[in-house]
Design a protein around this motif. Structure first.
Motif, PDB file in Angstrom:
ATOM      1  N   PRO A   1      38.396  35.231  35.546  1.00 24.87           N
ATOM      2  CA  PRO A   1      39.205  35.917  34.529  1.00 24.87           C
ATOM      3  C   PRO A   1      38.514  37.179  34.015  1.00 24.87           C
ATOM      4  CG  PRO A   1      38.134  34.002  33.579  1.00 24.87           C
ATOM      5  CD  PRO A   1      37.825  33.970  35.051  1.00 24.87           C
ATOM      6  N   VAL A   2      39.341  38.133  33.592  1.00 24.98           N
ATOM      7  CA  VAL A   2      38.843  39.362  32.966  1.00 24.98           C
ATOM      8  C   VAL A   2      38.877  39.146  31.461  1.00 24.98           C
ATOM      9  CG1 VAL A   2      39.178  41.834  32.699  1.00 24.98           C
ATOM     10  CG2 VAL A   2      39.710  40.728  34.875  1.00 24.98           C
ATOM     11  N   LEU A   3      37.707  39.166  30.839  1.00 20.90           N
ATOM     12  CA  LEU A   3      37.636  38.819  29.421  1.00 20.90           C
ATOM     13  C   LEU A   3      37.592  40.040  28.507  1.00 20.90           C
ATOM     14  CD1 LEU A   3      35.084  35.866  29.709  1.00 20.90           C
ATOM     15  CD2 LEU A   3      37.584  35.762  29.624  1.00 20.90           C
ATOM     16  N   ASP A   4      36.710  40.972  28.790  1.00 21.59           N
ATOM     17  CA  ASP A   4      36.489  42.082  27.852  1.00 21.59           C
ATOM     18  C   ASP A   4      36.749  43.440  28.475  1.00 21.59           C
ATOM     19  OD1 ASP A   4      35.677  40.249  25.919  1.00 21.59           O
ATOM     20  OD2 ASP A   4      33.614  40.259  26.662  1.00 21.59           O
ATOM     21  N   ASP A   5      37.592  43.482  29.509  1.00 16.03           N
ATOM     22  CA  ASP A   5      37.865  44.753  30.177  1.00 16.03           C
ATOM     23  C   ASP A   5      39.351  45.076  30.030  1.00 16.03           C
ATOM     24  OD1 ASP A   5      37.801  47.005  31.667  1.00 16.03           O
ATOM     25  OD2 ASP A   5      36.888  46.109  33.454  1.00 16.03           O
ATOM     26  N   LEU A   6      39.719  45.527  28.826  1.00 17.75           N
ATOM     27  CA  LEU A   6      41.123  45.830  28.558  1.00 17.75           C
ATOM     28  C   LEU A   6      41.657  46.974  29.410  1.00 17.75           C
ATOM     29  CD1 LEU A   6      41.257  45.402  24.677  1.00 17.75           C
ATOM     30  CD2 LEU A   6      42.008  43.798  26.449  1.00 17.75           C
ATOM     31  N   PRO A   7      40.882  48.045  29.666  1.00 15.37           N
ATOM     32  CA  PRO A   7      41.407  49.106  30.546  1.00 15.37           C
ATOM     33  C   PRO A   7      41.769  48.587  31.930  1.00 15.37           C
ATOM     34  CG  PRO A   7      39.514  49.911  29.319  1.00 15.37           C
ATOM     35  CD  PRO A   7      39.604  48.457  29.054  1.00 15.37           C
ATOM     36  N   PHE A   8      40.978  47.657  32.456  1.00 21.34           N
ATOM     37  CA  PHE A   8      41.285  47.106  33.773  1.00 21.34           C
ATOM     38  C   PHE A   8      42.604  46.337  33.737  1.00 21.34           C
ATOM     39  CE2 PHE A   8      40.989  43.631  36.887  1.00 21.34           C
ATOM     40  CZ  PHE A   8      40.798  44.370  38.054  1.00 21.34           C
ATOM     41  N   ILE A   9      42.825  45.558  32.674  1.00 22.26           N
ATOM     42  CA  ILE A   9      44.082  44.821  32.558  1.00 22.26           C
ATOM     43  C   ILE A   9      45.259  45.785  32.427  1.00 22.26           C
ATOM     44  CG2 ILE A   9      45.355  43.183  31.134  1.00 22.26           C
ATOM     45  CD1 ILE A   9      42.724  41.865  30.414  1.00 22.26           C
ATOM     46  N   GLU A  10      45.074  46.873  31.682  1.00 23.99           N
ATOM     47  CA  GLU A  10      46.146  47.859  31.559  1.00 23.99           C
ATOM     48  C   GLU A  10      46.444  48.499  32.908  1.00 23.99           C
ATOM     49  OE1 GLU A  10      48.040  48.432  29.013  1.00 23.99           O
ATOM     50  OE2 GLU A  10      46.958  46.941  27.798  1.00 23.99           O
ATOM     51  N   GLU A  11      45.407  48.741  33.724  1.00 27.10           N
ATOM     52  CA  GLU A  11      45.634  49.276  35.066  1.00 27.10           C
ATOM     53  C   GLU A  11      46.435  48.288  35.908  1.00 27.10           C
ATOM     54  OE1 GLU A  11      41.928  50.284  36.817  1.00 27.10           O
ATOM     55  OE2 GLU A  11      41.492  51.915  35.413  1.00 27.10           O
ATOM     56  N   GLN A  12      46.109  47.001  35.783  1.00 30.13           N
ATOM     57  CA  GLN A  12      46.877  45.998  36.533  1.00 30.13           C
ATOM     58  C   GLN A  12      48.340  45.991  36.098  1.00 30.13           C
ATOM     59  OE1 GLN A  12      44.518  42.416  35.776  1.00 30.13           O
ATOM     60  NE2 GLN A  12      43.883  42.414  37.925  1.00 30.13           N
ATOM     61  N   LYS A  13      48.586  46.083  34.788  1.00 27.51           N
ATOM     62  CA  LYS A  13      49.967  46.099  34.304  1.00 27.51           C
ATOM     63  C   LYS A  13      50.695  47.349  34.784  1.00 27.51           C
ATOM     64  CE  LYS A  13      49.169  43.305  30.153  1.00 27.51           C
ATOM     65  NZ  LYS A  13      49.200  43.270  28.671  1.00 27.51           N
TER      66      LYS A  13
END
Length: 471
Positions: free
Chosen positions: A362-374
């Motif tokens: 899981p990606v815990l503290d990498d919000l930019p990465f999650i935004e890229e995935q979205k």
């Protein structure tokens, strides 16, 4: 400067993992080899040190083993020393004076007896006794001075050894440097070298399943099938209970060899902690398939395709992919928002279930990465919608074309009716009917034409938007 620091740190790291070994070295200009303990070669300087008592015993044992091996190679028998058998009787060191009586006794076969010490009476002289006492005292004083010198030399040598315990040579001043422990020559062409510690590869013990307090009763059809948990074999045969397993999701499999072919059956089980869990698994006819399970579920699966905005997922986990061709290597890409993208390379074996269990990170503290995935998923959804619109534009174009064809037929019939009643010389019932038909056909044709034009506009709009969104 940075490279120099890194080099020094690397040397320190290597030295930390090195070991000292007994060696025989031969210096240029000397006629014989000598023994010492090899420490390291650093900056073209070979560092040796004198062996201690323990190391001397080790060197002696290595020498003996090497000599015995050499003698055995030459066909010689190695004889062990027996002090009791080879010991010779000690001879009396007392001198025998050959007098006439001794000679006569020896002629008669008797053992010669040592002559008695004859006191000449000089010891009774006081002056001679004093001289002897002076000589004795001088000898004692000299011996005491020599002992003090010897002890001082020993202390000095120990202090010197503590200050600089190494025997140093320039590496090119050595003819050879033989590692007695490993029975190899140390390479003297290297400006830096240490004898590394032997690397022992320890195979990690494979954990069959996470330990816990739950139990699972596995039944198979037929019975006497081997049990597997997530593809790892257990030393159990169904029906049997898998004890002390951690609650969670597992792939439980059974296998039985029938007619020299492996028949497999598998299912995904969610084990609870508060009850006896039971599962019945029938074996299936042999086939090549992929049994793919992930934690979490609902993960996108791409087989031999790198995920892009233009490529949609082929499967969603958990999934069993049937009718797969055996392959030496297949790349499986896994994607899910909130987890790191994962790729698994595996072999697809023929007539096997080919279990693949993946726990995604899981990606815990990498919000930019999650935004890229979205954003990636949004772009891919838009492109998928655009492709659907491109496909959807076909129906309006086709329907509009058909309606336009029928509209053209109505307009053509209306024109024929108009031509017929224009040629009539007088007004009649037939003429009135042809006028009415002309109006009706024109009206129907106009309606069909308007609908066809509307459908064409819709199709054109869908095609345009779909084309823009698809690329």
């Amino acid at each position: 400067m940075t490279k120099r620091i890194l080099f020094i740190l690397a040397v320190f790291a290597v030295v930390a993992w090195c070991r000292e070994v007994p060696v025989r070295y031969w210096v240029v200009g000397e006629s014989a080899e000598q023994e010492a303990i090899y420490v390291k070669t650093q900056h073209d300087t070979v560092y040796l040190r004198a062996p201690n008592a323990e190391e001397l015993k080790l060197i002696s044992s290595l020498d003996d083993a090497e000599n015995n091996a050499l003698q055995n190679t030459n066909g010689q028998e190695v004889e062990e020393d027996d002090d009791d058998d080879d010991a010779l009787p000690a001879k009396d060191s007392t001198s025998v004076i050959m007098t006439d009586e001794v000679k006569k006794s020896m002629a008669n076969g008797d053992e010669p007896q040592p002559a008695a010490v004859v006191d000449d009476g000089s010891g009774d002289d006081l002056e001679t006794a004093l001289e002897k006492e002076d000589v004795r005292l001088k000898h004692e004083e000299i011996a005491k001075i020599e002992e003090e010198i010897r002890q001082r030399d020993i202390r000095d040598s120990i202090e010197a050894a503590n200050k600089n315990p190494f025997i140093k040579f320039f590496r090119l001043d050595l003819k050879r440097l033989y590692d007695m422990e490993n029975k190899t020559m140390i390479d003297l062409t290297l400006s830096n070298y240490v004898v590394p510690e032997p690397v022992v590869d320890e195979e990690p013990e494979m954990e069959l399943y996470p330990p816990g307090k739950a139990n699972l009763l596995v039944l198979s059809n037929p019975e006497a099938c081997s049990l597997f948990v997530n593809g790892i074999p257990l030393k159990q045969v169904a029906p049997d209970t898998i004890k002390n397993i951690k609650p969670g999701k597992y792939t439980i499999s059974v296998m039985k060899v029938l007619k020299d072919v492996e028949w497999w059956g598998s299912t995904i089980v969610k084990i609870n902690a508060d009850s006896l869990n039971t599962v019945t698994i029938p074996v299936q006819r042999p086939s090549t398939r992929i049994t793919l399970n992930t934690d979490p579920e609902a993960v996108e699966v791409f087989i031999n395709k790198v995920p892009t905005e233009n490529i949609m997922p082929q499967y969603m986990t958990d999934v069993v992919i049937e009718d797969v061709k055996p392959q030496a290597s297949v790349d499986i890409y896994l994607r899910k928002v909130g987890y790191r993208d994962t790729m698994v390379t595996t072999e697809i074996k023929a007539f096997m279930p080919n279990f693949i269990n993946v726990e995604m990170q899981p990606v815990l503290d990498d919000l930019p990465f999650i935004e890229e995935q979205k954003a990636f998923n949004a772009e891919r959804s838009q492109r998928r919608t655009g492709r659907y619109m491109l496909l959807g534009s076909i129906a309006p174009f086709l329907a509009g074309g058909i309606l336009w064809y029928f509209a053209e037929r109505d307009w053509s019939d209306a024109a024929d009716k108009k031509k017929a009643y224009n040629l009539s010389a007088f007004e009649s019932e037939d003429t009135k009917k042809m006028v009415k038909d002309n109006h009706d056909l024109n009206h129907k044709g106009d309606i069909k034409g308007i609908v066809a034009a509307s459908l064409g506009a819709v199709g054109l709009g869908l095609f345009t938007v779909g084309f823009i969104w698809s690329f």
